[in-house]
Motif scaffolding. Structure first.
Motif, PDB file in Angstrom:
ATOM      1  N   CYS A 112      -7.155  -4.501  -7.171  1.00  0.00           N
ATOM      2  CA  CYS A 112      -8.445  -5.208  -7.096  1.00  0.00           C
ATOM      3  C   CYS A 112      -9.047  -5.046  -5.699  1.00  0.00           C
ATOM      4  O   CYS A 112      -8.382  -5.345  -4.704  1.00  0.00           O
ATOM      5  CB  CYS A 112      -8.263  -6.681  -7.432  1.00  0.00           C
ATOM      6  N   PHE A 151     -11.373  -6.770  -4.140  1.00  0.00           N
ATOM      7  CA  PHE A 151     -12.202  -7.888  -3.679  1.00  0.00           C
ATOM      8  C   PHE A 151     -11.611  -8.611  -2.467  1.00  0.00           C
ATOM      9  O   PHE A 151     -12.132  -8.506  -1.375  1.00  0.00           O
ATOM     10  CB  PHE A 151     -12.470  -8.872  -4.832  1.00  0.00           C
ATOM     11  N   CYS A 152     -10.514  -9.337  -2.651  1.00  0.00           N
ATOM     12  CA  CYS A 152     -10.016 -10.123  -1.510  1.00  0.00           C
ATOM     13  C   CYS A 152      -8.739  -9.528  -0.942  1.00  0.00           C
ATOM     14  O   CYS A 152      -8.183  -8.568  -1.475  1.00  0.00           O
ATOM     15  CB  CYS A 152      -9.832 -11.598  -1.885  1.00  0.00           C
ATOM     16  N   LEU A 185      -5.282  -8.094  -2.625  1.00  0.00           N
ATOM     17  CA  LEU A 185      -5.141  -6.734  -3.171  1.00  0.00           C
ATOM     18  C   LEU A 185      -4.206  -6.704  -4.396  1.00  0.00           C
ATOM     19  O   LEU A 185      -3.237  -5.929  -4.434  1.00  0.00           O
ATOM     20  CB  LEU A 185      -4.606  -5.784  -2.092  1.00  0.00           C
ATOM     21  N   CYS A 186      -4.469  -7.561  -5.363  1.00  0.00           N
ATOM     22  CA  CYS A 186      -3.615  -7.622  -6.560  1.00  0.00           C
ATOM     23  C   CYS A 186      -3.508  -6.213  -7.165  1.00  0.00           C
ATOM     24  O   CYS A 186      -4.520  -5.576  -7.439  1.00  0.00           O
ATOM     25  CB  CYS A 186      -4.207  -8.597  -7.571  1.00  0.00           C
ATOM     26  N   CYS A 242      -8.596 -12.293 -11.408  1.00  0.00           N
ATOM     27  CA  CYS A 242      -9.284 -13.593 -11.451  1.00  0.00           C
ATOM     28  C   CYS A 242     -10.777 -13.332 -11.682  1.00  0.00           C
ATOM     29  O   CYS A 242     -11.220 -12.189 -11.771  1.00  0.00           O
ATOM     30  CB  CYS A 242      -9.052 -14.348 -10.139  1.00  0.00           C
ATOM     31  N   ARG A 281      -5.529 -15.794  -6.981  1.00  0.00           N
ATOM     32  CA  ARG A 281      -4.203 -15.432  -7.498  1.00  0.00           C
ATOM     33  C   ARG A 281      -3.103 -15.547  -6.446  1.00  0.00           C
ATOM     34  O   ARG A 281      -1.936 -15.267  -6.737  1.00  0.00           O
ATOM     35  CB  ARG A 281      -4.250 -14.031  -8.122  1.00  0.00           C
TER      36      ARG A 281
HETATM   37 FE1  SF4 Z   1      -8.868  -9.676  -6.799  1.00  0.00          FE
HETATM   38 FE2  SF4 Z   1      -8.592 -12.226  -7.467  1.00  0.00          FE
HETATM   39 FE3  SF4 Z   1      -6.460 -10.777  -6.760  1.00  0.00          FE
HETATM   40 FE4  SF4 Z   1      -8.265 -11.463  -4.914  1.00  0.00          FE
HETATM   41  S1  SF4 Z   1      -6.946 -12.856  -6.074  1.00  0.00           S
HETATM   42  S2  SF4 Z   1      -7.352  -9.418  -5.169  1.00  0.00           S
HETATM   43  S3  SF4 Z   1     -10.150 -11.367  -6.092  1.00  0.00           S
HETATM   44  S4  SF4 Z   1      -7.736 -10.456  -8.579  1.00  0.00           S
END
Ligand code: SF4
Length: 429
Positions: free
Chosen positions: A8, A10-11, A14-15, A34, A155
Motif C-alpha cells: 500500500c 499511502f502511510c 507500507l502494508c 484500510c 492497520r
Molecule cells: Fe495503507 Fe492502511 Fe496499511 Fe497505511 S494502514 S499502509 S493506509 S493499508
C-alpha cells in the motif's frame, strides 16, 4: 487479474499483504487495505498531460516541453528549492539529490514539517528502536503518545499491536496492554486499557515525572503534573516496569507541540531508564508513505536527513535556516520544484505568498492545492501503483513495491532523470 502481496502506497505502515483485483487495467477491488489504502488504490481523476499556466488559463503541453521548462527553470534560478519527496520512491529521491547538487540548490523533504524534531533528538541521544515485527511478536505493552493510529495508520493496531497475534504472547489481545497519552480522548484512546489525558504543552513535564518515578523518586512528584494525577503516573510507570517488552510509538502530538525535539529526547531518555528494568523501545509513527526513505536516501548521499543546502558547493545542514518553510518565509528561493507532496495544503500563508511569486513546477498525478501555485504541472505515474521502486517502512525496513497497473505515465524517476540529463548537457556547453 489479482495482484497478491501488493504494497500500500499511502502511510508509513507500507502494508505488504494487499490484494488488488485489476480488470482492463483498472483497479476494481482491493482486499486487506484500510479505507485510506483502498481509496488510494481505487484512484481519483488523474491529469492527462502536462499543463502550463498561460495568463489565467491552463494550456496543454508535451512532456518534452514540460521537462525542458523545469530544467531551464532550475538552471536559471540562483537559489532553487527542491521540496517534497516523501510520496516518491528512493530511486527518484536519489536523482533529486544529484539535481540539487548540480544547481547548488536546497533540497528538503516533508520531515522538516513533521518528524524533523524527532530526528534532531535521535541525532543527540540515539534511537533505541526495533522493527514492527519484533513489537508484534514480543511487546506486552504498547504506548501511543500523541498519535491516533485509528485515524492515521489504521492497520498499525491490527497488524502489530492491539489486535495482532504475537509469537511470544499466548493470548495477545488479553496479554498486551495499550496505553494512550494525548491531550484529548481520541478513537484510539477509546480502545486503550489506560488513557492518560494531559494538558496541551504538558508532555515534557509528564515525561520528566515518569522518569523520576522510574528512578524511584516518587516523593518529588507533585499531586498533579500537567493535569495528570500522581496516582495515575505511578500506575503507568509500574505497568511499564512490569512489562516484559514495551514499545512507545509517538506522533506529531509529541513532536510538534511545545518542547518539540526536547520532548522526543526526554521520551528516549525515559525509554533508556525503563531499559534498566526491562526491555523498552521507541519509534516514530512516520506518516507519509516513503518519508522515512527520504531521510535515509538524503543521509546516505549527503550525510544529512533533510534541509540540505548546496549553495556553497558542499552539503550544508542547519534546520531552521536550510529548511523549506524558513527559506520560503524569508523569500530566499527564486524557483521551486515540488515532488511527491502538497505544500500548499500544509505550509503557512507567508510561505505560500512567496511560492505564488516564483516559478514553480510540480510532479504529481493529481491536481492538488499546490497546482494553484504552479507554472507547470507534470502528471506522473502513481508511485507504488503504476510505478515500482523502493520505499522504507516506518521502522526503517526497505521494501520493494510492486506495480499493479501498466500506464503510459512516466515515473517521477524517469521525468527527473530526463531533467537531469538536460541540465548536465546545458552546463557542459
Ligand atoms: Fe495503507 Fe492502511 Fe496499511 Fe497505511 S494502514 S499502509 S493506509 S493499508
Amino acid at each position: 487479474m489479482i495482484v497478491k502481496d501488493a504494497v500500500c502506497p499511502f502511510c508509513g505502515c507500507l502494508c505488504d499483504d494487499i490484494e488488488v483485483e485489476v480488470e482492463e487495467n483498472r483497479v476494481v477491488a482491493v482486499t486487506n487495505a484500510c479505507e485510506l489504502g483502498t481509496t488510494k488504490f481505487m484512484g481519483e481523476k488523474r491529469m492527462k498531460n502536462p499543463i502550463l499556466r498561460d495568463g489565467d488559463r491552463w494550456k496543454d503541453i508535451t512532456y518534452d516541453e514540460a521537462i525542458r521548462y523545469a530544467a531551464d527553470m532550475l538552471l536559471e534560478a540562483e537559489r532553487p528549492l527542491l521540496y517534497g519527496w516523501s510520496g516518491t520512491h528512493g530511486e527518484a529521491q536519489c536523482v533529486g539529490v544529484h539535481m540539487a547538487e548540480l544547481v547548488r540548490g536546497v533540497i528538503d523533504n516533508t520531515s522538516s514539517v513533521c518528524h524533523g524534531p524527532s530526528i534532531l533528538a535521535i541525532q543527540e541521544v540515539g534511537h533505541p528502536g526495533c522493527t514492527l515485527g519484533v513489537v508484534k511478536n514480543r511487546a506486552d505493552l504498547v504506548i501511543y503518545w500523541g498519535s491516533n493510529p485509528i485515524d492515521a495508520h489504521p492497520r498499525h493496531l491490527s497488524r502489530y499491536t492491539r489486535y495482532a497475534e504475537g509469537f511470544f504472547l499466548e493470548n495477545a489481545f488479553r496479554d498486551r496492554k495499550v496505553i494512550v497519552v494525548d491531550i484529548r480522548k481520541t478513537e484510539t484512546a477509546n480502545i486503550a486499557d489506560e488513557f492518560v489525558q494531559i494538558k496541551p504543552g504538558g508532555d515534557y513535564a509528564v515525561l520528566s515525572a515518569l522518569r523520576a518515578i522510574v528512578q524511584g523518586k516518587t516523593d518529588t512528584i507533585p499531586r498533579t503534573v500537567a493535569g495528570v494525577t500522581r496516582e495515575q503516573l505511578v500506575r503507568v510507570a509500574t505497568l511499564c516496569k512490569a512489562a516484559k517488552f514495551g514499545a512507545v510509538y509517538f506522533g506529531l502530538g509529541l513532536t510538534m507541540t511545545q518542547g518539540k525535539y526536547k520532548n522526543i529526547r526526554n521520551a528516549i531518555e525515559l525509554v533508556s531508564e525503563l531499559s534498566r528494568h526491562t526491555k523498552f523501545t521507541i519509534s516514530a509513527m512516520r506518516g507519509h508513505y516513503n518519508v522515512y526513505g527520504s531521510n535515509e536516501v538524503n543521509t546516505w548521499m549527503t550525510g544529512y536527513p533533510f534541509g540540505i543546502d548546496y549553495s556553497r558547493g558542499i552539503a550544508f545542514y542547519n534546520p531552521g535556516e536550510t529548511t523549506a518553510v524558513d527559506i520560503l518565509a524569508r523569500k530566499e528561493c527564486d524557483a521551486a520544484l515540488i515532488v511527491g507532496s502538497d505544500p500548499a495544503a500544509h505550509f503557512p500563508r507567508k510561505c505560500l505568498e512567496h511560492l505564488a511569486d516564483i516559478p514553480v513546477v510540480q510532479l504529481d498525478p493529481y491536481p492538488n492545492a499546490t497546482t494553484a501555485f504552479c507554472n507547470v504541472q507534470i502528471p506522473v505515474a502513481v508511485t507504488g501503483i503504476d510505478a515500482e521502486g523502493t520505499a522504507y517502512r516506518m521502522d526503517g525496513v526497505p521494501i520493494r513495491t510492486r506495480k499493479v497497473l501498466s500506464t503510459d505515465y512516466p515515473s517521477d524517476r524517469e521525468v527527473l532523470s530526463r531533467m537531469y540529463i538536460l541540465m548536465q548537457e546545458a552546463l557542459e556547453r
